[in-house]
Design a protein around this motif. Structure first.
Motif, PDB file in Angstrom:
ATOM      1  N   ASN A  54      69.907  50.660  -4.780  1.00  0.00           N
ATOM      2  CA  ASN A  54      71.157  51.300  -4.359  1.00  0.00           C
ATOM      3  C   ASN A  54      71.565  51.300  -2.840  1.00  0.00           C
ATOM      4  O   ASN A  54      70.541  51.824  -2.136  1.00  0.00           O
ATOM      5  N   ASP A  60      72.885  58.112  -2.741  1.00  0.00           N
ATOM      6  CA  ASP A  60      72.071  57.817  -3.864  1.00  0.00           C
ATOM      7  C   ASP A  60      70.634  57.696  -3.703  1.00  0.00           C
ATOM      8  O   ASP A  60      69.969  57.680  -4.531  1.00  0.00           O
ATOM      9  N   ARG A  80      68.902  60.778  -3.749  1.00  0.00           N
ATOM     10  CA  ARG A  80      68.923  61.207  -5.000  1.00  0.00           C
ATOM     11  C   ARG A  80      67.622  60.581  -5.738  1.00  0.00           C
ATOM     12  O   ARG A  80      66.815  61.239  -6.196  1.00  0.00           O
ATOM     13  N   ILE A  81      67.328  59.233  -5.200  1.00  0.00           N
ATOM     14  CA  ILE A  81      66.261  58.483  -5.599  1.00  0.00           C
ATOM     15  C   ILE A  81      65.014  59.013  -5.185  1.00  0.00           C
ATOM     16  O   ILE A  81      63.959  59.047  -5.732  1.00  0.00           O
ATOM     17  N   ASN A 124      62.794  64.298 -19.177  1.00  0.00           N
ATOM     18  CA  ASN A 124      62.491  63.951 -17.835  1.00  0.00           C
ATOM     19  C   ASN A 124      61.063  63.692 -17.223  1.00  0.00           C
ATOM     20  O   ASN A 124      60.406  64.853 -17.306  1.00  0.00           O
ATOM     21  N   SER A 175      63.969  55.525 -10.156  1.00  0.00           N
ATOM     22  CA  SER A 175      64.919  55.111  -9.180  1.00  0.00           C
ATOM     23  C   SER A 175      66.331  54.718  -9.927  1.00  0.00           C
ATOM     24  O   SER A 175      67.283  54.865  -9.199  1.00  0.00           O
ATOM     25  N   LEU A 176      66.231  54.352 -11.156  1.00  0.00           N
ATOM     26  CA  LEU A 176      67.333  53.399 -11.778  1.00  0.00           C
ATOM     27  C   LEU A 176      68.213  54.776 -12.525  1.00  0.00           C
ATOM     28  O   LEU A 176      67.775  55.743 -12.782  1.00  0.00           O
ATOM     29  N   ASP A 177      69.440  54.384 -12.620  1.00  0.00           N
ATOM     30  CA  ASP A 177      70.221  55.484 -13.409  1.00  0.00           C
ATOM     31  C   ASP A 177      69.960  55.427 -14.794  1.00  0.00           C
ATOM     32  O   ASP A 177      69.380  54.150 -15.417  1.00  0.00           O
ATOM     33  N   LYS A 178      69.444  56.605 -15.199  1.00  0.00           N
ATOM     34  CA  LYS A 178      68.965  56.841 -16.766  1.00  0.00           C
ATOM     35  C   LYS A 178      69.611  56.211 -17.570  1.00  0.00           C
ATOM     36  O   LYS A 178      69.131  55.557 -18.671  1.00  0.00           O
ATOM     37  N   ASP A 179      70.995  56.489 -17.612  1.00  0.00           N
ATOM     38  CA  ASP A 179      71.578  55.752 -19.009  1.00  0.00           C
ATOM     39  C   ASP A 179      71.391  54.273 -19.055  1.00  0.00           C
ATOM     40  O   ASP A 179      71.388  53.751 -20.025  1.00  0.00           O
ATOM     41  N   PHE A 180      71.729  53.749 -17.820  1.00  0.00           N
ATOM     42  CA  PHE A 180      71.573  52.416 -17.666  1.00  0.00           C
ATOM     43  C   PHE A 180      70.138  51.793 -18.177  1.00  0.00           C
ATOM     44  O   PHE A 180      70.164  50.847 -18.949  1.00  0.00           O
TER      45      PHE A 180
END
Lengths: 172, 524
Positions: free
Chosen positions: B376, B381, B384-385, B463, B510-515
């Motif tokens: 990202n 973002d 956030r990572i 998590n 580091s990735l979007d969790k839902d994705f």
């Protein structure tokens, strides 16, 4: 009358290589206190004074000892209060033996050393150091002879070894 | 403990002078790189150490722009060979963007110096000749030519001719300065012949000529009252430039030669830097990938005569890790191996620092950012990572991106820019990856399918921290009787479309969790 007994250390005439190897002490990154070990041979003091000048603003600990004998424990301890020691001068058979052996004892005490040796006696100094397990004892060769020269002549010969001294010590 | 630059300054306090002048100089024969600009950095550090000791000091830089072009510098075309032998100061700008060849190459260098906290008085050798600064020294050198010849010959195998003069006129016919031979003079007029066949006369006060290098160097020491000068080891060889110039300085110009500070060259990935071959790395290039303090650290962490090699590729990440660690040690956030080591490292850091700071600057891991930035590019973002991967210092763990102090935000953005540049310019192929927007077409075996599905379930339920996720992945892969390599390959193949990637646990976090969950289930 009873004879007076005096205990003296002698070199092993067979010069057997000692089993244990000694590691040379590394020079500190920076050093403030330098021991100048003068064995009172003619010219040794001039050499040390010239080297002292080249080392700049530092604290110098002067140690004087006899050329034909080992340094006393007091003398060694005084030298070992510095961060490194420069020993001068090895330019004959006897004094070369004692310079090398004093340097080895200082290395064993954890003090890095540089010994000033005339080029004529450097091979002998190296052989002797190797025999005692220190193949790489740091020797700085000054052109033989030193005895019988004027102060200026000794200074001139010493100036030639200053680049090597600075290189060994990694100082500008 | 003193740093070696402080030692030099300490020794210089014995010189009974009103003001110290620490000189540096560079031949403008092409791009000025970190190898031949070492003297500028060292001179600046020595000058600052002198000032700390209460000595008056200034640092000067002289452009050797009256020297002849000896090789065509990279990336200029072969057509520039027509300027070989011509003084740099008389060669036009190769791109018509500056006033001259000299400005074209020296401007990028001089422009970066303030960033490094370097303050210099700059001089042009060519202008000094044109303004007559050297006139008296040229006259004296011509008058004392026999003695100068003797000094030169002392260090030469083949002696100079009896009519040799230490001055090179610029040929009035061909414009070259390294093909002329001055053999006689009367008053201010020097007679010379040139290899082009021209015989002529040159007025030494015209500025159209120059002293032979070793004489010029000595003259310059006296002109500026130089007390210290760093220079490359080539000048320091026995019987080399410094030795000869020192004699000329004392015996001809009656001036004590400056305190010499020879330094070892810097190699680039093991190769000698060469302006003509294009093998170099400039301070400007450094600033693209690292902070100015890190170049100072690179130059000052070891003694000047110690060999230094620079590699901007993978070793650069180790280097930055090392710098960050020393920074933490300096601010008491990390421990050195011993008290002695701590003292040494703190001293090196102190010398490398440009603006002293009370608190440790924000230093998000450069290495980690090389991964995060590829996932990202938005600073928010990425922050956030960092947070999700426990990459923030304790006092920032609870802070939101919007709550960052200005200074921290500035440091963060600077490092992101450096990481971006490093990825674009120097990162090897295996470091690079791209998260695939579409599910890549990959065939997995049943064990791998099972592993990914169960990993998705685990991520959905809890998590994880990166350590916990690492352990969980190993638990699952063992359950499916998978070797770690095959298990991780399955992750990289469905997410990146390639067989390898960054450390799996922190990468996945580091990735979007839902994705990620949908991708592991191969739903999106």
């Amino acid at each position: 009358m009873s004879p007076r007994l005096v205990e003296k250390g002698v070199l092993n005439p067979l010069a057997d290589k000692e089993v244990g190897e000694i590691d040379l002490n590394p020079f500190p990154d920076d050093f403030e206190r330098v021991a100048l070990v003068d064995n009172t041979k003619p010219g040794a003091n001039v050499i040390l004074a010239t080297l002292r000048e080249a080392l700049g603003n530092r604290i110098f600990i002067e140690v004087k000892k006899a050329a034909g004998a080992a340094a006393t424990l007091n003398q060694l301890e005084k030298a070992a209060s510095a961060e490194l020691a420069i020993l001068s001068l090895a330019d004959c058979g006897s004094c070369t033996s004692w310079v090398v052996l004093d340097a080895i004892r200082l290395e064993e005490m954890g003090i890095p050393t540089i010994s000033i040796v005339s080029n004529r006696f450097a091979p002998f100094a190296r052989e002797l150091a190797s025999t005692h397990g220190l193949d790489d004892l740091r020797l700085l060769e000054v052109e033989h002879p030193i005895a019988g020269l004027s102060v200026n002549e000794v200074e001139e010969k010493t100036l030639k070894i200053i680049p090597a001294l600075k290189y060994i010590l990694q100082i500008p | 403990m003193k740093h070696w630059t402080e030692r030099i300054a300490s020794d210089l306090t014995n010189w009974n002078v009103e003001e110290h002048v620490v000189a540096s100089g560079t031949s403008i024969s092409g791009s000025i790189h970190i190898g031949n600009s070492c003297d500028v950095f060292i001179a600046n550090a020595v000058g600052k150490s002198l000032q700390k000791l209460g000595e008056k000091s200034r640092t000067i830089w002289i452009a050797d722009d009256h020297d002849p072009l000896r090789k065509v510098p990279y990336p200029l075309p072969e057509s520039y060979e027509k300027y070989l032998g011509i003084p740099y100061s008389q060669i036009p700008c190769p791109k018509d963007c500056c006033e001259s060849f000299v400005e074209h190459f020296q401007k990028p260098f001089l422009d970066t110096l303030p960033v490094f906290g370097i303050e210099l008085d700059t001089y042009s050798g060519a202008k000094m000749y044109q303004e007559g600064v050297y006139n008296d020294y040229i006259k004296k050198s011509l008058e004392r030519a026999p003695k100068i010849r003797e000094i030169f010959n002392h260090h030469r195998e083949k002696p100079l001719k009896d009519d040799w003069l230490p001055y090179n006129p610029i040929c009035s016919e061909c414009g070259r300065v390294n093909t002329t031979y001055a053999y006689d003079f009367q008053g201010d007029s020097v007679q010379y012949r040139c290899q082009c066949g021209y015989n002529g006369e040159m007025d030494i006060t015209s500025g159209e000529g120059k002293l032979t290098w070793r004489v010029e160097w000595a003259a310059r020491w006296k002109i500026f009252k130089v007390t210290c000068e760093p220079f490359g080891k080539d000048h320091a060889a026995s019987g080399g430039s410094y030795d000869v110039s020192k004699k000329i300085s004392t015996e001809i110009f009656n001036y004590r030669a400056p305190y010499p500070v020879p330094y070892e060259w810097i190699t680039l990935k093991g190769d000698a830097m060469s302006k003509s071959k294009g093998v170099f790395f400039t301070p400007g290039q450094w600033l693209e990938i690292g902070s100015p303090e890190t170049l100072n650290y690179f130059l000052f962490r070891s003694k000047p005569l110690k060999h230094k090699d620079f590699n901007p590729e993978m070793p650069f990440l180790d280097f930055i890790d090392q710098y960050d660690r020393i920074e933490r040690i300096y601010y008491g956030e990390d421990e050195a191996a011993s008290a002695k080591e701590e003292e040494k490292l703190k001293k090196i850091y102190e010398i490398s620092m440009i603006t002293p700071q009370k608190e440790i600057p924000f230093q998000p891991s450069y290495r980690f950012l090389t991964v995060a930035y590829q996932i990202n590019q938005s600073p928010e973002d990425i922050y956030r990572i960092l947070k999700a991967n426990s990459q923030l210092p304790a006092d920032m763990e609870e802070l939101h991106f919007q709550e960052l102090e200005d200074e921290d935000l500035k440091k963060f953005n600077e490092r992101l820019d450096q990481v971006k540049n490093w990825l674009n310019l120097y990162a090897p192929k295996f470091v690079k990856f791209q998260v695939q927007k579409e599910i890549p077409h990959v065939e997995l075996n049943p064990a791998q399918e099972g592993f990914l599905a169960e990993l998705a379930d685990s991520l959905e339920k809890k998590n994880y921290s990166s350590e916990e996720l690492h352990d969980e992945m190993y638990r699952i892969l063992k359950k499916h009787d998978l070797k770690p390599q095959k298990a991780f390959q399955s992750i990289y193949r469905v997410v990146l479309g390639q067989k390898q990637g960054p450390r799996a646990a922190s990468f996945l976090l580091s990735l979007d969790k839902d994705f990620l969950i949908r991708r592991l289930r191969r739903e999106a």
